[in-house]
Motif scaffolding. Structure first.
Motif, PDB file in Angstrom:
ATOM      1  N   PRO A  21      -4.875  67.112  61.444  1.00 19.90           N
ATOM      2  CA  PRO A  21      -5.164  65.789  62.001  1.00 19.90           C
ATOM      3  C   PRO A  21      -4.678  64.697  61.038  1.00 19.90           C
ATOM      4  CG  PRO A  21      -7.141  67.167  62.002  1.00 19.90           C
ATOM      5  CD  PRO A  21      -6.089  67.927  61.263  1.00 19.90           C
ATOM      6  N   GLY A  22      -4.149  63.639  61.593  1.00 17.41           N
ATOM      7  CA  GLY A  22      -3.683  62.539  60.738  1.00 17.41           C
ATOM      8  C   GLY A  22      -2.284  62.740  60.200  1.00 17.41           C
ATOM      9  N   THR A  23      -1.611  63.818  60.653  1.00 16.98           N
ATOM     10  CA  THR A  23      -0.217  64.022  60.217  1.00 16.98           C
ATOM     11  C   THR A  23       0.700  64.098  61.447  1.00 16.98           C
ATOM     12  OG1 THR A  23      -0.340  66.446  60.227  1.00 16.98           O
ATOM     13  CG2 THR A  23      -0.915  65.334  58.159  1.00 16.98           C
ATOM     14  N   LEU A  24       1.960  63.783  61.207  1.00 14.49           N
ATOM     15  CA  LEU A  24       2.993  63.887  62.246  1.00 14.49           C
ATOM     16  C   LEU A  24       4.205  64.554  61.627  1.00 14.49           C
ATOM     17  CD1 LEU A  24       3.071  60.266  63.777  1.00 14.49           C
ATOM     18  CD2 LEU A  24       1.980  62.285  64.779  1.00 14.49           C
ATOM     19  N   ILE A  25       5.059  65.101  62.492  1.00 11.66           N
ATOM     20  CA  ILE A  25       6.349  65.613  62.020  1.00 11.66           C
ATOM     21  C   ILE A  25       7.420  64.674  62.561  1.00 11.66           C
ATOM     22  CG2 ILE A  25       8.008  67.509  62.217  1.00 11.66           C
ATOM     23  CD1 ILE A  25       5.435  69.335  62.252  1.00 11.66           C
ATOM     24  N   GLN A  26       8.239  64.199  61.649  1.00 12.48           N
ATOM     25  CA  GLN A  26       9.301  63.260  61.999  1.00 12.48           C
ATOM     26  C   GLN A  26      10.612  64.067  62.037  1.00 12.48           C
ATOM     27  OE1 GLN A  26       9.318  58.758  60.777  1.00 12.48           O
ATOM     28  NE2 GLN A  26      10.156  59.848  59.046  1.00 12.48           N
ATOM     29  N   TYR A  27      11.214  64.149  63.209  1.00 12.54           N
ATOM     30  CA  TYR A  27      12.454  64.924  63.390  1.00 12.54           C
ATOM     31  C   TYR A  27      13.638  63.958  63.488  1.00 12.54           C
ATOM     32  CZ  TYR A  27      15.937  67.923  65.626  1.00 12.54           C
ATOM     33  OH  TYR A  27      17.088  68.604  65.924  1.00 12.54           O
ATOM     34  N   PHE A  28      14.642  64.167  62.659  1.00 11.05           N
ATOM     35  CA  PHE A  28      15.802  63.261  62.605  1.00 11.05           C
ATOM     36  C   PHE A  28      16.926  63.768  63.502  1.00 11.05           C
ATOM     37  CE2 PHE A  28      14.964  60.335  59.001  1.00 11.05           C
ATOM     38  CZ  PHE A  28      13.765  60.875  58.547  1.00 11.05           C
ATOM     39  N   LYS A  29      17.265  62.978  64.510  1.00 13.03           N
ATOM     40  CA  LYS A  29      18.335  63.347  65.453  1.00 13.03           C
ATOM     41  C   LYS A  29      19.691  62.858  64.939  1.00 13.03           C
ATOM     42  CE  LYS A  29      16.443  61.073  69.055  1.00 13.03           C
ATOM     43  NZ  LYS A  29      16.336  60.636  70.457  1.00 13.03           N
ATOM     44  N   ASP A  30      20.747  63.339  65.600  1.00 16.33           N
ATOM     45  CA  ASP A  30      22.094  62.843  65.276  1.00 16.33           C
ATOM     46  C   ASP A  30      22.468  61.649  66.160  1.00 16.33           C
ATOM     47  OD1 ASP A  30      22.485  64.677  63.288  1.00 16.33           O
ATOM     48  OD2 ASP A  30      23.660  66.077  64.507  1.00 16.33           O
ATOM     49  N   ASP A  31      21.585  61.277  67.068  1.00  7.37           N
ATOM     50  CA  ASP A  31      21.905  60.178  67.991  1.00  7.37           C
ATOM     51  C   ASP A  31      21.975  58.854  67.240  1.00  7.37           C
ATOM     52  OD1 ASP A  31      21.643  62.131  69.826  1.00  7.37           O
ATOM     53  OD2 ASP A  31      19.809  61.364  70.757  1.00  7.37           O
ATOM     54  N   ALA A  32      22.931  58.042  67.660  1.00  7.20           N
ATOM     55  CA  ALA A  32      23.065  56.699  67.073  1.00  7.20           C
ATOM     56  C   ALA A  32      23.131  55.686  68.207  1.00  7.20           C
ATOM     57  CB  ALA A  32      24.337  56.627  66.238  1.00  7.20           C
ATOM     58  N   THR A  33      22.451  54.563  67.995  1.00  7.01           N
ATOM     59  CA  THR A  33      22.542  53.480  68.977  1.00  7.01           C
ATOM     60  C   THR A  33      22.794  52.188  68.224  1.00  7.01           C
ATOM     61  OG1 THR A  33      20.182  53.016  68.883  1.00  7.01           O
ATOM     62  CG2 THR A  33      20.894  54.541  70.600  1.00  7.01           C
ATOM     63  N   ALA A  34      23.338  51.224  68.932  1.00  4.59           N
ATOM     64  CA  ALA A  34      23.539  49.899  68.346  1.00  4.59           C
ATOM     65  C   ALA A  34      23.456  48.866  69.458  1.00  4.59           C
ATOM     66  CB  ALA A  34      24.896  49.825  67.655  1.00  4.59           C
ATOM     67  N   PHE A  35      23.303  47.628  69.046  1.00  9.10           N
ATOM     68  CA  PHE A  35      23.233  46.508  69.993  1.00  9.10           C
ATOM     69  C   PHE A  35      22.160  46.772  71.052  1.00  9.10           C
ATOM     70  CE2 PHE A  35      27.777  47.109  68.727  1.00  9.10           C
ATOM     71  CZ  PHE A  35      27.734  46.205  67.682  1.00  9.10           C
ATOM     72  N   VAL A  84       0.329  56.833  61.163  1.00  9.31           N
ATOM     73  CA  VAL A  84      -0.125  55.456  60.971  1.00  9.31           C
ATOM     74  C   VAL A  84      -0.041  54.725  62.306  1.00  9.31           C
ATOM     75  CG1 VAL A  84       0.587  55.274  58.530  1.00  9.31           C
ATOM     76  CG2 VAL A  84       2.211  54.625  60.338  1.00  9.31           C
ATOM     77  N   GLU A  85      -0.691  53.580  62.335  1.00  6.58           N
ATOM     78  CA  GLU A  85      -0.568  52.712  63.510  1.00  6.58           C
ATOM     79  C   GLU A  85       0.549  51.720  63.159  1.00  6.58           C
ATOM     80  OE1 GLU A  85      -4.485  51.113  64.808  1.00  6.58           O
ATOM     81  OE2 GLU A  85      -3.454  49.195  64.612  1.00  6.58           O
ATOM     82  N   ILE A  86       1.688  51.877  63.811  1.00  8.30           N
ATOM     83  CA  ILE A  86       2.856  51.068  63.428  1.00  8.30           C
ATOM     84  C   ILE A  86       2.608  49.584  63.737  1.00  8.30           C
ATOM     85  CG2 ILE A  86       5.271  50.565  64.128  1.00  8.30           C
ATOM     86  CD1 ILE A  86       5.274  52.833  62.174  1.00  8.30           C
ATOM     87  N   ILE A  87       2.869  48.743  62.764  1.00  3.73           N
ATOM     88  CA  ILE A  87       2.789  47.287  62.960  1.00  3.73           C
ATOM     89  C   ILE A  87       4.058  46.889  63.713  1.00  3.73           C
ATOM     90  CG2 ILE A  87       2.866  45.066  61.709  1.00  3.73           C
ATOM     91  CD1 ILE A  87       1.046  46.465  59.574  1.00  3.73           C
ATOM     92  N   PRO A  88       3.940  46.121  64.800  1.00  2.84           N
ATOM     93  CA  PRO A  88       5.106  45.943  65.684  1.00  2.84           C
ATOM     94  C   PRO A  88       6.124  44.922  65.167  1.00  2.84           C
ATOM     95  CG  PRO A  88       3.266  44.733  66.563  1.00  2.84           C
ATOM     96  CD  PRO A  88       2.747  45.446  65.328  1.00  2.84           C
ATOM     97  N   LEU A  89       6.441  45.024  63.882  1.00  7.47           N
ATOM     98  CA  LEU A  89       7.410  44.093  63.285  1.00  7.47           C
ATOM     99  C   LEU A  89       8.436  44.886  62.488  1.00  7.47           C
ATOM    100  CD1 LEU A  89       4.911  41.459  61.831  1.00  7.47           C
ATOM    101  CD2 LEU A  89       6.401  41.122  63.827  1.00  7.47           C
ATOM    102  N   TRP A 184      -5.691  54.203  58.540  1.00  7.76           N
ATOM    103  CA  TRP A 184      -7.136  53.943  58.649  1.00  7.76           C
ATOM    104  C   TRP A 184      -7.924  54.874  57.746  1.00  7.76           C
ATOM    105  CZ3 TRP A 184      -9.343  49.839  60.952  1.00  7.76           C
ATOM    106  CH2 TRP A 184      -8.515  49.076  61.795  1.00  7.76           C
ATOM    107  N   GLU A 185      -8.788  54.290  56.947  1.00  8.04           N
ATOM    108  CA  GLU A 185      -9.709  55.069  56.115  1.00  8.04           C
ATOM    109  C   GLU A 185     -11.097  54.512  56.410  1.00  8.04           C
ATOM    110  OE1 GLU A 185      -7.840  54.224  52.400  1.00  8.04           O
ATOM    111  OE2 GLU A 185      -6.445  55.899  52.576  1.00  8.04           O
ATOM    112  N   ASP A 186     -11.893  55.259  57.174  1.00 15.74           N
ATOM    113  CA  ASP A 186     -13.159  54.764  57.745  1.00 15.74           C
ATOM    114  C   ASP A 186     -12.884  53.491  58.538  1.00 15.74           C
ATOM    115  OD1 ASP A 186     -14.528  56.923  56.619  1.00 15.74           O
ATOM    116  OD2 ASP A 186     -14.675  55.883  54.695  1.00 15.74           O
ATOM    117  N   ASP A 187     -13.508  52.373  58.156  1.00 16.43           N
ATOM    118  CA  ASP A 187     -13.319  51.146  58.942  1.00 16.43           C
ATOM    119  C   ASP A 187     -12.248  50.252  58.349  1.00 16.43           C
ATOM    120  OD1 ASP A 187     -15.208  51.899  60.685  1.00 16.43           O
ATOM    121  OD2 ASP A 187     -16.820  50.667  59.830  1.00 16.43           O
TER     122      ASP A 187
END
Ligand code: UDP
Length: 260
Positions: A21-35, A84-89, A184-187
């Protein structure tokens, strides 16, 4: 590929549920996007290189006390990270004028900036990630004022450290993008560095030749994308010497593309 539960699929990465719990696996693709994903392609081997480069950079940042989500690399394409809860910036740090700043303000690419500039973009694909100001961030509450101050401090520290790291291997850190998340760590939520740091989200120019060693090779159809990413990895000491093409060979890559 993994049969773990997929949490999210982005343009260049997939997030899977982690082993604890509290972990994720980040998989890196070969896909590229721009614009804003109007241009799409595949850069064969990019995911493997970005996984390794990002691991290296996050590990080094950890040693100078920058808190981050990276736990460990699992294999060629995957790393274990804290959820984590991603900050939308998107926080963009600029040392030299390039890209959208040059276009928006009419400043020639390559002009050194009188001081480091931080910019914020709202993470919203449907709006094309618009540039926003601190006023917008405060008014709409995308993050708290303390959180913004923490992100600014970390962005400047990361810039100082990475500018030196890259300068040491003959690369100019022109600009780069960071993402942060709440742990998040408790509150209580602490802001930590998340996502990745790789040539996908940085502008890296060879100091001697000015050659671009980043995703602009894809954005601008310059060819030699994977060779450029390999060159960054090689200079950072992540590939055996002589295993990657040199900058000179980027020219051959371009010629080969033009001949096609
Ligand atoms: N960047 C990124 N993701 C984005 C937009 C920008 O990683 O969605 C990075 C980009 O690689 C560059 C820096 O942020 O290193 C500044 O990008 P810029 O605003 O100049 O935008 P672009 O020219 O990429 O449209």
């Amino acid at each position: 590929m993994s049969r773990r539960r997929q949490i999210y699929e982005g343009k260049a990465k997939i997030l899977y549920e982690g082993p604890e719990p509290g972990t994720l696996i980040q998989y890196f693709k070969d896909d590229a996007t721009a614009f804003n994903a109007q241009k799409k392609g595949t850069i064969s081997g990019k995911g493997v290189l970005n996984n390794r480069i990002s691991e290296h950079i996050f590990t080094l940042l950890g040693t100078i006390g920058v808190p981050h989500h990276f736990i460990r690399r699992l294999n060629m394409r995957e790393q274990l990270v804290r959820q984590v809860e991603i900050i939308p910036l998107e926080v963009v740090v600029r040392n030299v004028a390039a890209g959208s700043l040059s276009k928006r303000l009419g400043i020639e690419e390559g002009t050194p900036l009188p001081r480091t500039i931080l910019e914020y973009y709202l993470k919203d694909d449907s709006l094309g990630d618009p540039l926003v100001t601190e006023e917008h961030i405060a008014a709409f509450g995308w993050c708290g004022q303390d959180e913004l101050a923490d992100m600014q401090d970390m962005a400047i520290r990361i810039n100082d450290f990475l500018s030196g790291l890259f300068a040491g291997v003959g690369i100019r850190l022109v600009d780069f993008k960071l993402e942060f998340g709440r742990l998040w760590e408790d509150d209580y939520a602490r802001v930590i560095l998340a996502d990745e740091i790789s040539p996908d989200g940085c502008r890296l120019w060879d100091m001697a030749s000015g050659e671009k060693l980043d995703k602009d090779r894809f954005r601008r159809d310059l060819g030699g994308e994977v060779e450029a990413y390999q060159e960054v990895a090689r200079r950072l000491g992540l590939l055996p010497e002589g295993s990657a093409n040199s900058v000179v060979n980027l020219d051959s890559a371009r010629k080969a593309r033009d001949a096609r």
